[in-house]
Scaffold this motif. Structure first.
Motif, PDB file in Angstrom:
ATOM      1  N   SER A 103      27.828  38.427  13.627  1.00 27.24           N
ATOM      2  CA  SER A 103      29.219  38.496  14.110  1.00 27.24           C
ATOM      3  C   SER A 103      29.855  37.116  14.152  1.00 27.24           C
ATOM      4  N   LEU A 104      29.153  36.142  14.725  1.00 24.17           N
ATOM      5  CA  LEU A 104      29.685  34.779  14.788  1.00 24.17           C
ATOM      6  C   LEU A 104      29.863  34.186  13.397  1.00 24.17           C
ATOM      7  N   MET A 105      28.877  34.397  12.547  1.00 18.33           N
ATOM      8  CA  MET A 105      28.897  33.853  11.198  1.00 18.33           C
ATOM      9  C   MET A 105      30.076  34.406  10.406  1.00 18.33           C
ATOM     10  N   VAL A 106      30.291  35.716  10.455  1.00 16.49           N
ATOM     11  CA  VAL A 106      31.395  36.345   9.712  1.00 16.49           C
ATOM     12  C   VAL A 106      32.738  35.888  10.263  1.00 16.49           C
ATOM     13  N   LEU A 107      32.841  35.794  11.583  1.00 18.30           N
ATOM     14  CA  LEU A 107      34.093  35.340  12.193  1.00 18.30           C
ATOM     15  C   LEU A 107      34.451  33.931  11.731  1.00 18.30           C
ATOM     16  N   MET A 108      33.474  33.024  11.718  1.00 18.86           N
ATOM     17  CA  MET A 108      33.720  31.654  11.258  1.00 18.86           C
ATOM     18  C   MET A 108      34.126  31.627   9.797  1.00 18.86           C
ATOM     19  N   ARG A 109      33.471  32.424   8.987  1.00 18.72           N
ATOM     20  CA  ARG A 109      33.804  32.439   7.561  1.00 18.72           C
ATOM     21  C   ARG A 109      35.198  32.978   7.316  1.00 18.72           C
ATOM     22  N   GLU A 110      35.569  34.016   8.060  1.00 21.24           N
ATOM     23  CA  GLU A 110      36.920  34.563   7.908  1.00 21.24           C
ATOM     24  C   GLU A 110      37.974  33.527   8.287  1.00 21.24           C
ATOM     25  N   LEU A 111      37.700  32.758   9.334  1.00 17.06           N
ATOM     26  CA  LEU A 111      38.646  31.710   9.734  1.00 17.06           C
ATOM     27  C   LEU A 111      38.744  30.624   8.663  1.00 17.06           C
ATOM     28  N   LEU A 112      37.609  30.221   8.111  1.00 12.85           N
ATOM     29  CA  LEU A 112      37.614  29.192   7.069  1.00 12.85           C
ATOM     30  C   LEU A 112      38.363  29.658   5.826  1.00 12.85           C
ATOM     31  N   TYR A 113      38.116  30.883   5.414  1.00 16.76           N
ATOM     32  CA  TYR A 113      38.798  31.406   4.230  1.00 16.76           C
ATOM     33  C   TYR A 113      40.288  31.567   4.489  1.00 16.76           C
ATOM     34  N   ALA A 114      40.644  31.974   5.721  1.00 13.80           N
ATOM     35  CA  ALA A 114      42.062  32.116   6.065  1.00 13.80           C
ATOM     36  C   ALA A 114      42.766  30.766   6.022  1.00 13.80           C
ATOM     37  N   LEU A 115      42.078  29.713   6.495  1.00 16.70           N
ATOM     38  CA  LEU A 115      42.664  28.372   6.431  1.00 16.70           C
ATOM     39  C   LEU A 115      42.854  27.912   4.992  1.00 16.70           C
ATOM     40  N   GLY A 116      41.980  28.382   4.103  1.00 21.24           N
ATOM     41  CA  GLY A 116      42.099  28.010   2.694  1.00 21.24           C
ATOM     42  C   GLY A 116      42.996  28.933   1.904  1.00 21.24           C
ATOM     43  N   GLY A 117      43.634  29.891   2.588  1.00 20.52           N
ATOM     44  CA  GLY A 117      44.532  30.801   1.909  1.00 20.52           C
ATOM     45  C   GLY A 117      43.835  31.940   1.195  1.00 20.52           C
ATOM     46  N   GLY A 118      42.562  32.155   1.503  1.00 27.01           N
ATOM     47  CA  GLY A 118      41.815  33.222   0.849  1.00 27.01           C
ATOM     48  C   GLY A 118      41.414  34.307   1.815  1.00 27.01           C
ATOM     49  N   ASN A 119      40.499  35.144   1.373  1.00 30.42           N
ATOM     50  CA  ASN A 119      40.041  36.258   2.198  1.00 30.42           C
ATOM     51  C   ASN A 119      38.541  36.414   2.012  1.00 30.42           C
ATOM     52  N   TYR A 120      37.814  36.459   3.115  1.00 30.82           N
ATOM     53  CA  TYR A 120      36.361  36.598   3.052  1.00 30.82           C
ATOM     54  C   TYR A 120      35.987  38.053   3.231  1.00 30.82           C
ATOM     55  N   SER A 121      35.160  38.569   2.339  1.00 30.75           N
ATOM     56  CA  SER A 121      34.689  39.943   2.412  1.00 30.75           C
ATOM     57  C   SER A 121      33.177  39.933   2.631  1.00 30.75           C
ATOM     58  N   PHE A 122      32.752  40.462   3.749  1.00 26.02           N
ATOM     59  CA  PHE A 122      31.325  40.495   4.069  1.00 26.02           C
ATOM     60  C   PHE A 122      30.594  41.589   3.302  1.00 26.02           C
ATOM     61  N   GLY A 123      31.332  42.637   2.909  1.00 21.33           N
ATOM     62  CA  GLY A 123      30.714  43.742   2.202  1.00 21.33           C
ATOM     63  C   GLY A 123      30.417  44.896   3.142  1.00 21.33           C
ATOM     64  N   PRO A 124      29.774  45.946   2.653  1.00 24.08           N
ATOM     65  CA  PRO A 124      29.415  47.081   3.521  1.00 24.08           C
ATOM     66  C   PRO A 124      28.547  46.607   4.681  1.00 24.08           C
ATOM     67  N   TRP A 125      28.993  46.840   5.901  1.00 21.76           N
ATOM     68  CA  TRP A 125      28.336  46.265   7.065  1.00 21.76           C
ATOM     69  C   TRP A 125      26.896  46.722   7.226  1.00 21.76           C
ATOM     70  N   LEU A 126      26.643  47.999   7.028  1.00 23.01           N
ATOM     71  CA  LEU A 126      25.292  48.500   7.236  1.00 23.01           C
ATOM     72  C   LEU A 126      24.312  47.854   6.266  1.00 23.01           C
ATOM     73  N   ARG A 127      24.677  47.816   5.004  1.00 19.08           N
ATOM     74  CA  ARG A 127      23.795  47.225   3.999  1.00 19.08           C
ATOM     75  C   ARG A 127      23.611  45.737   4.220  1.00 19.08           C
ATOM     76  N   GLU A 128      24.715  45.034   4.456  1.00 23.32           N
ATOM     77  CA  GLU A 128      24.648  43.584   4.631  1.00 23.32           C
ATOM     78  C   GLU A 128      23.967  43.198   5.939  1.00 23.32           C
ATOM     79  N   PHE A 129      24.179  44.014   6.984  1.00 20.47           N
ATOM     80  CA  PHE A 129      23.520  43.695   8.252  1.00 20.47           C
ATOM     81  C   PHE A 129      22.006  43.830   8.104  1.00 20.47           C
TER      82      PHE A 129
END
Length: 303
Positions: free
Chosen positions: A116-142
């Motif tokens: 949860s923390l890792m994905v949140l940080m990545r989403e913020l970083l990508y948002a600052l860079g004007g992009g969008n971070y996709s973690f993928g299907p949560w069950l599989r990736e988790f």
């Protein structure tokens, strides 16, 4: 054995273990941060190499470093939880199933918080860079992340146990000299008294050192141990605070708190608050809490 000479040799010895103990938590975090930085930097470089194998990368250079460093930072933030889990369920010879269940639950909680923390940080970083971070299907990736986090939990647990074993060996453990003097104790029991010890025996790296009881400034409870504080050094001793307080009372020690015992000769001044609680200022600069529960008995002992 020349007790005074041995004592002086002990007080002059300023080992790295004793200096380390004063800022142990800070040093552990620095070591962990250095390890995670090096390990995750290598991982990020490997990921970049894989994506750039044909000379045409499908990701930007900063992305794998963002992935790895957010993972490392999340681990650092959650490390107090890991220490709590390790300390409250150490290995035992009984109740193996219960221990395993506890650690499995801890790995799930750790992985959930870490992801949860890792994905949140990545989403913020990508948002600052004007992009969008996709973690993928949560069950599989988790599940993918959980396997790594569970393995990391197990590795950290083994390292924690190895560190505790080695550190306790280096730091040593104290015992009362009188406990090793059956003849003296027998003589004291004949007159209805318990021999008041004058020294603690500290065993460290197969060597024995003597610490005078009179130089112990204060004692604090630490689980199944008590920590003896003397001239900026800490000596762990297995036992309860109640037992050691009673044993050292004739030597001028009094209990001032549920978890504290103080040497009368180490006190600089005492202050009492309107609530009835107070503070005991030691000559070494340490300030200890005085509980109103022990205040009256403490005053009588001083008188």
């Amino acid at each position: 054995m020349n007790i005074e000479r041995q004592y002086q040799a002990n007080t002059r010895a300023a080992t790295w273990v004793e200096r380390f103990d004063r800022r142990r938590t800070l040093y552990i975090y620095l070591a962990l941060a250095a390890y995670l930085f090096a390990n995750n930097t290598i991982n990020a470089a490997s990921v970049w190499t894989e994506h750039n194998r044909d000379g045409v990368a499908d990701i930007q250079l900063w992305e794998p470093f963002a992935w790895e460093y957010t993972s490392a930072l999340s681990t650092l933030l959650l490390f107090p939880f890991l220490l709590f889990a390790f300390r409250h369920n150490p290995p035992r010879l009984t109740g193996f199933g219960r221990q395993l269940g506890w650690h499995l639950l801890a790995t799930l909680l750790f992985a959930a918080a870490h992801v949860s923390l890792m994905v949140l940080m990545r989403e913020l970083l990508y948002a600052l860079g004007g992009g969008n971070y996709s973690f993928g299907p949560w069950l599989r990736e988790f599940w993918y992340e959980y396997r790594k986090d569970a393995w990391g939990y197990a590795v950290f647990f083994c390292l924690y146990l190895a560190f505790r074993l080695a550190y306790s060996r280096l730091k040593g453990e104290a015992s009362l000299i009188a406990e090793n003097e059956p003849a003296a104790n027998a003589a004291a029991e004949q007159v209805g008294q318990q021999k008041v010890p004058e020294h603690f025996l500290v065993k460290k790296l197969d060597k024995e050192f003597l610490v005078r009881v009179a130089d112990i400034e204060w004692i604090e409870s630490a689980g199944n141990y008590v920590n003896l504080h003397s001239r900026g050094r800490i000596y762990p001793m297995r036992g309860t605070l109640t037992t050691i307080a009673e044993r050292l009372a004739p030597a001028g020690f009094s209990r001032i708190h549920r978890g504290l015992v103080v040497n009368h000769n180490a006190i600089e001044h005492i202050s009492i608050q309107p609530s009835g609680d107070g503070e005991v200022q030691l000559q070494c600069g340490k300030q200890l809490n005085l509980s109103r529960r022990y205040r009256d008995a403490f005053k009588q002992a001083l008188a």
